[in-house]
Write a protein that holds these residues in place. Structure first.
Motif: not given
Ligand code: 3PG
Length: 306
Positions: A112-113, A116, A119, A121-123, A246, A266, A268
Motif C-alpha cells: 500500500g505504501m 502510494m 504514484r 502520493f496521489y498528487d 515511507v 510519509f 502513518t
C-alpha cells in the motif's frame, strides 16, 4: 486464573470476542485494559493477572514487579523488543510471541505504501509502476515471504538478503538471494525492511547503506523505527533529492522529515501494519490458545526467553 488483555492499541472487537471464547471456554476469567494512556493504569491492572496478552505494550521490570501473580506474557505479534526478556526470566515469567499470525497484514501494508510512493502520493503527476522493478527484501522471515508472494503477482524482480536464512529457501521460492545488505541496496529500486530491532540491527540502516540505492530509490519501513539511523537518513535525503522514504513507524524526527521532504516522505500516524481484523483475530486467538496450553499442559512452544 485471570487473563488480562492489555492493549494500548486495541484489537478489533471480533478478535476480542474470539479471545474471550478461548479463555472463558478454558474456565478462566478475561479482563480488558484497552486504550490506556498512562503506565499507572497498566501497573494497576497487572496486579492480579496470571497471564497477559499484549501488542507493542512495554513490559519492563517495573511492570513485572507489579505483576506478582504473573506466569506468562504473550506478545500477540512477531517482534518482542517491547518486553524485557531478562527481567521476565528473573521474575520467572515465560514470554512468547505468535510468529506469522499477522505477517500478511504487514506485507499488504508495505505494498500500500509502496504504490502510494511511486504514484507521487496521489498528487496527480505521472508516477511509475512496480512491475519490472527490482524489489529488495531485507530479511526473509514471515513478513518477507508474504512480501515476495505479493511482489510475484505484481511482476517485480525479487531479491532478498537474510544472514540467517539459507539461500536454498529463497531460491526455492524463486527469489534471488544476495550475499550482503550492501549488494541488496545497490541492486534494488525498492527496499522493504523486515528486520527485527536487536542490538545488531539498531541504527544499521545508515547513510552508506541507503546511499547505495540507484537513482529514485524507495525505502519502505514496516519493521521498527529503531533500525533506522534517522540523523543519517535526514542528511542523505537532503543530499539525494531523488530518494523517498515511507514508514509505518513514525520516526522520532518526524517533524523534520515531513518539513524537509514534502512529496518524498510519509509516515502513518500510528503503526498500522498489523491493524486488520484478520491479523487481530489470528494473533489474538493464537495468544489465547498459547496461554491455555501453557497453563493447562505446560506447553512452551513459541517461548522466546529460553
Ligand atoms: C509485530 O511485531 O507483530 C508488528 O510490528 C505488529 O505490532 P502491533 O501489534 O503493535 O501492531
Amino acid at each position: 486464573m485471570k487473563i488480562l488483555v492489555a492493549t494500548e492499541k486495541p484489537f478489533a472487537k471480533v478478535a476480542v470476542d474470539g479471545i474471550r471464547k478461548e479463555i472463558e471456554g478454558a474456565g478462566y476469567e478475561l479482563a480488558l485494559l484497552e486504550k490506556y494512556t498512562d503506565k499507572a493504569q497498566l501497573l494497576d491492572a497487572v496486579k492480579d493477572a496470571n497471564a497477559l496478552i499484549i501488542r507493542s505494550d512495554v513490559i519492563d521490570n517495573e511492570v513485572l514487579d507489579a505483576a506478582k501473580e504473573l506466569k506468562i506474557v504473550v506478545r500477540a505479534g512477531a517482534g518482542y523488543d517491547n518486553v524485557d526478556l531478562e527481567a521476565a526470566t528473573a521474575h520467572g515469567v515465560c514470554v512468547m510471541n505468535t510468529p506469522g499470525q499477522n505477517s500478511n497484514a504487514v506485507a499488504e501494508l508495505a505494498f500500500g505504501m509502496m504504490i502510494m510512493a511511486v504514484r507521487n502520493f496521489y498528487d496527480g503527476k505521472s508516477g511509475t509502476e512496480l512491475k519490472g522493478k527490482k524489489l529488495g527484501i531485507h530479511a526473509y522471515g514471515n513478513v518477507g515471504r508474504n512480501v515476495a508472494r505479493i511482489a510475484k503477482g505484481i511482476g517485480m524482480e525479487i531479491y532478498a538478503y537474510d544472514a540467517y536464512c539459507p539461500k536454498e529457501v529463497m531460491e526455492g521460492d524463486g527469489i534471488v538471494p544476495v550475499d550482503s545488505a550492501e549488494a541488496l541496496y545497490e541492486t534494488c529500486n525498492v527496499v522493504s525492511l523486515h528486520i527485527p530491532a536487536t542490538a545488531e540491527t539498531k541504527n544499521s540502516i545508515n547513510y552508506d547503506l541507503v546511499n547505495r540505492m540507484p537513482k529514485n530509490g524507495l525505502l519502505v519501513n514496516t519493521a521498527r523505527k529503531e533500525v533506522i539511523n534517522e540523523a543519517d537518513l535526514l542528511r542523505l535525503m537532503n543530499d539525494r533529492p531523488d530518494l523517498k522514504y515511507v514508514t509505518d513507524i513514525m520516526p522520532v524526527h518526524h517533524a523534520e522529515f515531513a518539513e524537509q521532504f514534502p512529496g518524498r516522505y510519509f509516515s502513518t500516524p500510528k503503526k498500522m501494519g498489523a491493524q486488520t481484523a484478520e491479523a487481530n483475530i489470528n494473533a489474538g486467538i493464537a495468544a489465547a490458545k498459547q496461554i491455555v496450553g501453557f497453563l493447562k499442559d505446560g506447553c512452551e512452544k513459541f517461548r522466546v526467553n529460553k
